[in-house]
Design a protein around this motif. Structure first.
Motif, PDB file in Angstrom:
ATOM      1  N   VAL A 114       0.844  -1.193   0.000  1.00 13.41           N
ATOM      2  CA  VAL A 114       0.000   0.000   0.000  1.00 13.41           C
ATOM      3  C   VAL A 114       0.882   1.247   0.000  1.00 13.41           C
ATOM      4  O   VAL A 114       1.858   1.339   0.754  1.00 13.41           O
ATOM      5  CB  VAL A 114      -0.931   0.001   1.219  1.00 13.41           C
ATOM      6  CG1 VAL A 114      -1.756   1.288   1.277  1.00 13.41           C
ATOM      7  CG2 VAL A 114      -1.847  -1.218   1.180  1.00 13.41           C
ATOM      8  N   GLY A 115       0.542   2.216  -0.864  1.00 17.09           N
ATOM      9  CA  GLY A 115       1.378   3.397  -1.009  1.00 17.09           C
ATOM     10  C   GLY A 115       0.925   4.604  -0.209  1.00 17.09           C
ATOM     11  O   GLY A 115       1.735   5.486   0.081  1.00 17.09           O
ATOM     12  N   LYS A 116      -0.362   4.657   0.135  1.00 21.22           N
ATOM     13  CA  LYS A 116      -0.856   5.778   0.926  1.00 21.22           C
ATOM     14  C   LYS A 116      -2.091   5.346   1.695  1.00 21.22           C
ATOM     15  O   LYS A 116      -2.718   4.332   1.366  1.00 21.22           O
ATOM     16  CB  LYS A 116      -1.155   6.992   0.048  1.00 21.22           C
ATOM     17  CG  LYS A 116      -2.153   6.757  -1.070  1.00 21.22           C
ATOM     18  CD  LYS A 116      -2.293   8.014  -1.938  1.00 21.22           C
ATOM     19  CE  LYS A 116      -3.291   7.814  -3.084  1.00 21.22           C
ATOM     20  NZ  LYS A 116      -3.443   9.036  -3.894  1.00 21.22           N
ATOM     21  N   LYS A 117      -2.429   6.106   2.713  1.00 20.75           N
ATOM     22  CA  LYS A 117      -3.536   5.761   3.596  1.00 20.75           C
ATOM     23  C   LYS A 117      -4.812   5.576   2.788  1.00 20.75           C
ATOM     24  O   LYS A 117      -5.184   6.416   1.976  1.00 20.75           O
ATOM     25  CB  LYS A 117      -3.711   6.867   4.632  1.00 20.75           C
ATOM     26  CG  LYS A 117      -4.692   6.551   5.744  1.00 20.75           C
ATOM     27  CD  LYS A 117      -4.676   7.673   6.775  1.00 20.75           C
ATOM     28  CE  LYS A 117      -5.631   7.393   7.927  1.00 20.75           C
ATOM     29  NZ  LYS A 117      -5.604   8.479   8.939  1.00 20.75           N
ATOM     30  N   ALA A 118      -5.476   4.454   3.026  1.00 19.30           N
ATOM     31  CA  ALA A 118      -6.644   4.097   2.220  1.00 19.30           C
ATOM     32  C   ALA A 118      -7.825   3.773   3.118  1.00 19.30           C
ATOM     33  O   ALA A 118      -7.768   2.865   3.938  1.00 19.30           O
ATOM     34  CB  ALA A 118      -6.319   2.896   1.332  1.00 19.30           C
ATOM     35  N   GLU A 124     -13.151   1.401  -6.343  1.00 17.33           N
ATOM     36  CA  GLU A 124     -12.387   0.456  -7.161  1.00 17.33           C
ATOM     37  C   GLU A 124     -11.662   1.193  -8.281  1.00 17.33           C
ATOM     38  O   GLU A 124     -10.541   0.820  -8.649  1.00 17.33           O
ATOM     39  CB  GLU A 124     -13.331  -0.606  -7.723  1.00 17.33           C
ATOM     40  CG  GLU A 124     -12.613  -1.758  -8.385  1.00 17.33           C
ATOM     41  CD  GLU A 124     -13.545  -2.914  -8.730  1.00 17.33           C
ATOM     42  OE1 GLU A 124     -13.086  -3.832  -9.431  1.00 17.33           O
ATOM     43  OE2 GLU A 124     -14.724  -2.888  -8.302  1.00 17.33           O
ATOM     44  N   GLU A 125     -12.278   2.230  -8.829  1.00 14.69           N
ATOM     45  CA  GLU A 125     -11.674   2.990  -9.929  1.00 14.69           C
ATOM     46  C   GLU A 125     -10.403   3.712  -9.485  1.00 14.69           C
ATOM     47  O   GLU A 125      -9.427   3.828 -10.231  1.00 14.69           O
ATOM     48  CB  GLU A 125     -12.685   4.000 -10.485  1.00 14.69           C
ATOM     49  CG  GLU A 125     -13.896   3.397 -11.167  1.00 14.69           C
ATOM     50  CD  GLU A 125     -14.871   2.723 -10.199  1.00 14.69           C
ATOM     51  OE1 GLU A 125     -15.580   1.792 -10.636  1.00 14.69           O
ATOM     52  OE2 GLU A 125     -14.900   3.110  -8.999  1.00 14.69           O
ATOM     53  N   ASP A 126     -10.400   4.181  -8.247  1.00 14.46           N
ATOM     54  CA  ASP A 126      -9.263   4.949  -7.736  1.00 14.46           C
ATOM     55  C   ASP A 126      -8.210   4.062  -7.083  1.00 14.46           C
ATOM     56  O   ASP A 126      -7.110   4.517  -6.768  1.00 14.46           O
ATOM     57  CB  ASP A 126      -9.770   5.988  -6.724  1.00 14.46           C
ATOM     58  CG  ASP A 126      -8.766   7.100  -6.466  1.00 14.46           C
ATOM     59  OD1 ASP A 126      -7.986   7.423  -7.379  1.00 14.46           O
ATOM     60  OD2 ASP A 126      -8.768   7.655  -5.344  1.00 14.46           O
ATOM     61  N   PHE A 170     -10.083  -4.350  -6.891  1.00 17.74           N
ATOM     62  CA  PHE A 170     -11.234  -4.689  -6.055  1.00 17.74           C
ATOM     63  C   PHE A 170     -10.800  -4.974  -4.629  1.00 17.74           C
ATOM     64  O   PHE A 170     -11.492  -4.593  -3.669  1.00 17.74           O
ATOM     65  CB  PHE A 170     -11.982  -5.900  -6.620  1.00 17.74           C
ATOM     66  CG  PHE A 170     -13.167  -6.298  -5.776  1.00 17.74           C
ATOM     67  CD1 PHE A 170     -14.357  -5.590  -5.852  1.00 17.74           C
ATOM     68  CD2 PHE A 170     -13.084  -7.362  -4.890  1.00 17.74           C
ATOM     69  CE1 PHE A 170     -15.436  -5.927  -5.054  1.00 17.74           C
ATOM     70  CE2 PHE A 170     -14.160  -7.717  -4.092  1.00 17.74           C
ATOM     71  CZ  PHE A 170     -15.348  -6.999  -4.178  1.00 17.74           C
ATOM     72  N   LEU A 171      -9.659  -5.628  -4.441  1.00 17.25           N
ATOM     73  CA  LEU A 171      -9.198  -5.948  -3.086  1.00 17.25           C
ATOM     74  C   LEU A 171      -8.885  -4.684  -2.288  1.00 17.25           C
ATOM     75  O   LEU A 171      -9.207  -4.602  -1.099  1.00 17.25           O
ATOM     76  CB  LEU A 171      -7.974  -6.864  -3.145  1.00 17.25           C
ATOM     77  CG  LEU A 171      -8.224  -8.277  -3.684  1.00 17.25           C
ATOM     78  CD1 LEU A 171      -6.915  -9.039  -3.797  1.00 17.25           C
ATOM     79  CD2 LEU A 171      -9.218  -9.030  -2.800  1.00 17.25           C
ATOM     80  N   VAL A 172      -8.246  -3.704  -2.932  1.00 20.90           N
ATOM     81  CA  VAL A 172      -7.986  -2.430  -2.243  1.00 20.90           C
ATOM     82  C   VAL A 172      -9.311  -1.796  -1.815  1.00 20.90           C
ATOM     83  O   VAL A 172      -9.483  -1.379  -0.664  1.00 20.90           O
ATOM     84  CB  VAL A 172      -7.192  -1.469  -3.145  1.00 20.90           C
ATOM     85  CG1 VAL A 172      -7.066  -0.095  -2.478  1.00 20.90           C
ATOM     86  CG2 VAL A 172      -5.818  -2.030  -3.472  1.00 20.90           C
ATOM     87  N   HIS A 173     -10.229  -1.726  -2.757  1.00 21.39           N
ATOM     88  CA  HIS A 173     -11.552  -1.168  -2.465  1.00 21.39           C
ATOM     89  C   HIS A 173     -12.232  -1.935  -1.335  1.00 21.39           C
ATOM     90  O   HIS A 173     -12.712  -1.341  -0.354  1.00 21.39           O
ATOM     91  CB  HIS A 173     -12.408  -1.215  -3.730  1.00 21.39           C
ATOM     92  CG  HIS A 173     -13.884  -1.198  -3.489  1.00 21.39           C
ATOM     93  ND1 HIS A 173     -14.559  -0.072  -3.050  1.00 21.39           N
ATOM     94  CD2 HIS A 173     -14.818  -2.188  -3.605  1.00 21.39           C
ATOM     95  CE1 HIS A 173     -15.844  -0.366  -2.919  1.00 21.39           C
ATOM     96  NE2 HIS A 173     -16.029  -1.634  -3.240  1.00 21.39           N
ATOM     97  N   TYR A 174     -12.263  -3.243  -1.451  1.00 17.71           N
ATOM     98  CA  TYR A 174     -12.998  -4.078  -0.501  1.00 17.71           C
ATOM     99  C   TYR A 174     -12.407  -3.968   0.901  1.00 17.71           C
ATOM    100  O   TYR A 174     -13.138  -3.735   1.880  1.00 17.71           O
ATOM    101  CB  TYR A 174     -12.957  -5.527  -0.987  1.00 17.71           C
ATOM    102  CG  TYR A 174     -13.765  -6.496  -0.160  1.00 17.71           C
ATOM    103  CD1 TYR A 174     -15.125  -6.668  -0.385  1.00 17.71           C
ATOM    104  CD2 TYR A 174     -13.169  -7.253   0.839  1.00 17.71           C
ATOM    105  CE1 TYR A 174     -15.876  -7.554   0.364  1.00 17.71           C
ATOM    106  CE2 TYR A 174     -13.904  -8.147   1.600  1.00 17.71           C
ATOM    107  CZ  TYR A 174     -15.259  -8.302   1.355  1.00 17.71           C
ATOM    108  OH  TYR A 174     -15.987  -9.188   2.110  1.00 17.71           O
TER     109      TYR A 174
END
Length: 285
Positions: free
Chosen positions: A132-136, A141-143, A223-227
């Motif tokens: 991960v590159g920045k706080k999420a 999903e698009e971003d 999707f995994l980042v989003h989820y």
């Protein structure tokens, strides 16, 4: 860029891999940790490399550590390949299965695998991981691609009896020391190629057991980042491992095969490098 960390365990320094040569960048980077990623460290490092060609070269004989410092979290996705679900007799998940590996399981790509005390069912799992590159938090999903710092090879070692036969959560069989060798490098997205189409493989004592491609992932990385970000805040430097394809020891029929002391496990993902672990029995330090 390709990030590396090198040196004795616990004393690693940050470096880069450039044209197959290792260079020490500790003069401008403290470490590849949460602060580095959070404060735009990748862009600053890239700019510094463009303006400086005199970084000290590092011998290939020096040990490599994990390419990122100990993260706040190592999150793993279970049963994320259809054919792996089939070999283990599991249903294809409707949503990602999430579990954690302890951060103390993180180690260098070529460090020994320590078989846990009393273990009889230690298993292998080649996996594509991302950093991960920045706080999420609540990321669309698009971003999501904007939150990925880079990609790594990871072996998600698992003690199957602890994981599946003793009740409770999977983490019990996933968190032993040396159960998360990461690297050799963290490759930034611009150099990683098509992460949805990377060959991946794993051998034990020279015999191929896993031979697949990241194109077979059920849940893709955006999707995994989003989820995941719907349930927890992902911090810079966190490691997310995306699951393993078929060919694990547990799935071998009729008799599963597990790791024993002296076994040599080698694995790789196209464009991300290779790693090798030799299994050793646990001994009291």
């Amino acid at each position: 860029m390709k990030l590396i960390r090198f040196g004795e365990e616990g004393k690693e320094k940050p470096g880069i891999l450039l044209n197959d040569k290792r260079f020490d960048v500790s003069s401008i980077v403290t470490d590849y940790n949460e602060s580095f990623f959070e404060n735009d460290g990748l862009a600053k490092l890239e700019e510094a490399i463009k303006n400086n060609t005199s970084f000290p070269e590092v011998s290939n004989e020096i040990r490599l550590g994990s390419p990122v410092a100990r993260p706040s979290k190592i999150i793993c996705i279970g049963l994320n390949y259809v054919d792996h679900c089939e070999e283990t007799g599991a249903a294809i998940p409707a949503e990602p299965i999430i579990f954690f590996k302890s951060t103390t399981s993180l180690c260098g790509p070529n460090d020994n695998l320590i078989i846990p005390k009393n273990s009889e069912k230690t298993d292998w799992e080649v996996e594509l991981a991302f950093v991960v590159g920045k706080k999420a938090s609540y990321v669309s999903e698009e971003d999501a691609p904007n939150y990925v710092a880079g990609y790594c090879l990871l072996n998600d070692y698992s003690e199957r009896a602890y994981q599946l036969e003793r009740g409770g959560q999977w983490a019990k069989g996933k968190g032993s020391d040396t159960f998360a060798p990461l690297g050799p490098t963290m490759v930034t997205p611009d150099e990683a190629g098509d992460v949805n189409n990377l060959k991946m493989w794993l051998t034990v004592n020279g015999k191929t057991f896993q031979n697949s491609n990241t194109s077979n992932l059920i849940f893709k990385i955006p999707f995994l980042v989003h989820y995941l970000s719907q349930f927890m805040t992902l911090l810079p430097g966190d490691v997310i491992s995306t699951g393993t394809p078929p060919g694990v020891g547990l799935g071998i029929k009729p008799d599963p095969i597990y790791i024993k002391a002296g076994d040599v496990i080698e694995l790789g993902i196209e464009g991300l490098g290779t790693s090798k672990q030799t299994a050793v029995a646990y001994s009291q330090k």
